[in-house]
Write a protein that holds these residues in place. Sequence first.
Motif, short mmCIF file in Angstrom:
data_model
loop_
_atom_site.label_atom_id
_atom_site.label_comp_id
_atom_site.label_asym_id
_atom_site.label_seq_id
_atom_site.Cartn_x
_atom_site.Cartn_y
_atom_site.Cartn_z
N GLU A 1 5.73 16.04 8.61
CA GLU A 1 6.73 16.40 7.61
C GLU A 1 6.09 17.24 6.50
OE1 GLU A 1 9.12 13.37 5.90
OE2 GLU A 1 9.67 12.46 7.84
N ALA A 2 4.87 16.87 6.13
CA ALA A 2 4.17 17.60 5.07
C ALA A 2 3.93 19.05 5.47
CB ALA A 2 2.85 16.92 4.75
N LEU A 3 3.49 19.27 6.71
CA LEU A 3 3.25 20.64 7.18
C LEU A 3 4.54 21.45 7.19
CD1 LEU A 3 0.67 20.30 10.09
CD2 LEU A 3 0.32 21.33 7.83
N GLU A 4 5.64 20.78 7.61
CA GLU A 4 6.93 21.47 7.62
C GLU A 4 7.31 21.88 6.20
OE1 GLU A 4 11.54 20.68 9.09
OE2 GLU A 4 9.94 19.25 9.61
N ARG A 5 7.10 20.98 5.23
CA ARG A 5 7.38 21.30 3.83
C ARG A 5 6.54 22.48 3.35
NH1 ARG A 5 10.95 19.14 -0.24
NH2 ARG A 5 11.61 17.05 0.41
N LEU A 6 5.26 22.42 3.67
CA LEU A 6 4.34 23.48 3.22
C LEU A 6 4.71 24.84 3.79
CD1 LEU A 6 0.95 21.55 3.46
CD2 LEU A 6 2.08 22.30 1.36
N ASN A 7 5.14 24.84 5.04
CA ASN A 7 5.52 26.11 5.67
C ASN A 7 6.82 26.66 5.09
OD1 ASN A 7 3.55 26.90 7.77
ND2 ASN A 7 4.01 24.88 8.61
#
Length: 389
Positions: A44-50
């Motif tokens: 979820e964090a990577l999705e947010r960052l992207n």
Amino acid sequence: MSALPYKILVVDDEPDLEPLMLQRMRRPIRRGRYTFVFARNGLEALERLNQDDTIDMVLSDINMPQMDGLTLLEQIPKVDPNIRSVIISAYGDMKNIRIAMNRGAFDFVTKPIDFSDLQVTIDRTMRHLIEWREALESRDKLIALQNELDVASKMQQSILPTRFPENPAYHAYGSMEPARNVGGDFFDIIRLDGGRIGIAIADVSDKGVPAALFMMSSRTVLRGAAIGTTSPGEVLYEMNNALYENNEAAMFVTVFYAVFDPENRQFVYANGGHNTPLIVNADGEASALPLTGGVALAMLPDIEYGYNSVTLAPGDTVVLYTDGVTEAINDVEEEFGMDRLQHVFTDKPPQDAREANDAIFSAVSGFVGETPQFDDITCVTFRYRGSEA
């Protein structure tokens, strides 16, 4: 660089952490210093960052489902290498803390979270991030400045003569050594009707591309005026008015312009605020040409420029130069000066124009050593050999 508030992504699978974080950090949130967004695991964090390129910092737990914090640390630089990461670890878990630091974590806090310590850690991390971004911004400005200076240098070099007139009666030569900060020096040698030759040297105010552009305009106007006007004083008059009309940048240029006529050996010249040239006799004795007065060009319209003349004797060499020569400094900030320039040929009078030019550059180079110079060093030499040479 993002503006306040700085955005922090908190990554933790504990559902109670989000309301607790917002409640305990309410004061800096209300002051507009920080804002928080949340994710339940590394994916979820990577999705947010992207999706959100305004996130400044990641605060992440280590143990989470689907993707743990240590794996997330490896992925963050692929999204944005300038994001700072702080890891949340169990107290005493030095093994994972060492792994986290090796994978790029800037700092860590331990569970149970002490929110006072967390505030200090966040502030320290953000200060570091701000300093890092300022360093990157300065680097980018330096790169942009260097690119501008490279362009200016190429523009400057492109208009300088590379072939010089030479016949049995006279020989001319010129060269320029650009400084680290590109200025606006230029010189020109113009073939005129009746076997006459026009010789000019100039120094534009300011640095970089603006100076290079003004220099190119100045050179074009000079050539046009020289071809259409016989008197050096009239050339500077016409040149001054033309430059003044389109001088929105409020620049100026100093110009020395002379015409040599081999039929009568007359070296006729006018000076627009430039350094006074030298005349070096066949025995190596040097003296300044008589002054003509005249201010720099492009500052005021309709300025009258007087002129003067000297009759050259066989073996005479006229030395035109910019202030980069006389104001060249050594490692103790002593200037090369006019006196040293006048004594360059005391022991060895020049035998041709290029030899004279090389001797001046050699003398200046020996004086300054490795000291960086902040102005172009430019010199034009004209040697009259004599009608029977």
